[in-house]
Design an enzyme around this catalytic site. Structure first.
Site, PDB file in Angstrom:
ATOM      1  N   GLU A 202       5.681   5.917   9.546  1.00  0.00           N
ATOM      2  CA  GLU A 202       4.975   5.721   8.447  1.00  0.00           C
ATOM      3  C   GLU A 202       4.508   7.007   7.493  1.00  0.00           C
ATOM      4  O   GLU A 202       4.518   7.933   8.286  1.00  0.00           O
ATOM      5  CB  GLU A 202       3.134   4.931   8.623  1.00  0.00           C
ATOM      6  CG  GLU A 202       2.909   4.169   9.187  1.00  0.00           C
ATOM      7  CD  GLU A 202       1.234   3.692   9.631  1.00  0.00           C
ATOM      8  OE1 GLU A 202       0.243   4.253   9.520  1.00  0.00           O
ATOM      9  OE2 GLU A 202       0.993   2.771   9.579  1.00  0.00           O
TER      10      GLU A 202
ATOM     11  N   ASP B  97      -8.646   7.999   4.377  1.00  0.00           N
ATOM     12  CA  ASP B  97      -8.080   9.633   5.467  1.00  0.00           C
ATOM     13  C   ASP B  97      -8.666  10.510   5.851  1.00  0.00           C
ATOM     14  O   ASP B  97     -10.144  11.028   5.022  1.00  0.00           O
ATOM     15  CB  ASP B  97      -7.433  10.264   4.403  1.00  0.00           C
ATOM     16  CG  ASP B  97      -5.982   9.527   3.819  1.00  0.00           C
ATOM     17  OD1 ASP B  97      -5.875   8.801   4.534  1.00  0.00           O
ATOM     18  OD2 ASP B  97      -4.999   9.772   2.511  1.00  0.00           O
TER      19      ASP B  97
END
Length: 256
Positions: free
Chosen positions: A51, A62
Site C-alpha cells: 500500500e 491517520d
C-alpha cells in the site's frame, strides 16, 4: 472482468502456508529518492501487496506516525501526479500488487476516469479510500473497474451486518478490516471483540480478509487464526525507518 491481481497475491501466500504481508509506506517517504529504494526492498523482502500512501493535508484516519510522515512528504513536494508518473516509469518492476491508499479529494480533483487510466498505466492494481462511504463510491468503483482495478472495501468493528453485506456484494481484491475504533497507530493489545466480528466478515465476504490498524508484530495475529488471510502494517514500518532502520530489516521479522 479478469481475476483480481490482489486476490491472487493473497491466495499465493496462503498456498505457501502463511498470511499475506501488506506493508504501507507513504509515497515519497522518507524522501523522494529513498522511497523507491524502500519500495524495492519491500518487494524483495516478501511483501505480497504494497500500500502506497498518497499524502494529504487533512488525513482524518491517520494516527500521529503516519500523519507526520505524510505531511513531511507533502512538504517535500510529493503529489499524486508525481507518484503515478514515477510508478509508470517502473511498471513491471514489482511482483507485489500495488495499492494506492488515500483520501477522496485528490482522486476526485485528478478526475476519476483519468485516475483509473493513469493508475493502470502505472501498474497499480487497486485503491483504498478511507473517507469514501459506500453510498458515494459508485463513480470511483465504476471508473476503476473499467481499467481492471479494485476499490477495496474498508470495514470495522462498528460496521453493521447489513452494511457488511452491502459492501460484500461488489467486493474485489480483498476486504480491509480495521481492528480498532480510531486512527492508525501501533497498539500493544487489540480489542477482544475482533474475533466475533471477523467471523461475520468471513461469512459474508468471498474475497480474502486483511487485518490492519494497530498491528506492530506477528505475535498479535495468533488469536485470529484462519479468520484472516493477510495483515497490513504501516506505523511500525514508518517508525522503524525513522529510527534509522530499513524496509529490508523490518521485513525480516515478518518472514521468520
Amino acid at each position: 472482468m479478469n481475476p483480481s491481481i490482489l486476490t491472487t497475491r493473497v491466495m499465493e501466500a496462503l498456498a505457501a502456508g502463511r498470511k499475506a504481508l501488506i506493508p504501507f509506506l507513504p509515497g515519497g517517504f522518507p524522501d523522494k529518492d529513498r522511497f523507491f529504494d524502500e519500495l524495492d526492498a519491500l518487494d524483495a523482502g516478501g511483501a505480497d501487496i504494497i500500500e502506497i500512501g498518497v499524502p494529504f493535508s487533512d488525513p482524518v484516519a491517520d494516527g500521529p506516525v503516519v500523519e507526520r510522515a505524510s505531511l513531511s512528504c507533502l512538504l517535500n513536494g510529493t503529489c499524486l501526479s508525481w507518484l503515478l508518473g514515477e510508478l509508470s516509469r517502473r511498471k513491471g518492476r514489482y511482483k507485489a500488487g500495488l495499492v494506492l491508499m488515500g483520501y477522496y479529494n485528490p482522486f476526485l480533483q485528478y478526475g476519476l476516469e483519468q485516475l483509473a487510466a493513469d493508475a493502470a498505466e502505472a501498474g497499480v492494481a487497486g485503491f483504498v479510500v478511507p473517507d469514501l462511504p459506500l453510498e458515494e463510491a459508485g463513480p470511483m468503483a465504476a471508473a476503476l473497474a473499467g481499467h481492471g482495478l479494485d476499490l477495496i472495501p474498508l470495514v470495522g468493528l462498528n460496521t453493521s451486518e447489513e452494511r457488511l453485506a452491502a459492501y460484500a456484494k461488489g467486493a474485489r481484491g480483498f476486504v480491509y478490516f480495521v481492528s480498532v475504533l480510531g486512527t492508525t497507530g501501533m497498539r500493544d493489545t487489540l480489542p477482544a471483540e475482533i474475533v466475533e466480528r471477523l467471523k461475520v466478515v468471513r461469512r459474508l465476504f468471498d474475497v480474502p480478509v486483511a487485518l490492519g490498524f494497530g498491528i506492530k508484530s506477528p505475535e498479535q495475529l495468533t488469536a485470529f487464526g484462519d479468520l484472516i488471510d493477510a495483515v497490513v502494517f504501516g506505523s511500525a514500518l514508518i517508525a522503524h525507518i525513522e529510527d534509522g532502520g530499513t524496509a529490508a530489516s523490518f521485513m525480516e521479522r515478518w518472514r521468520d
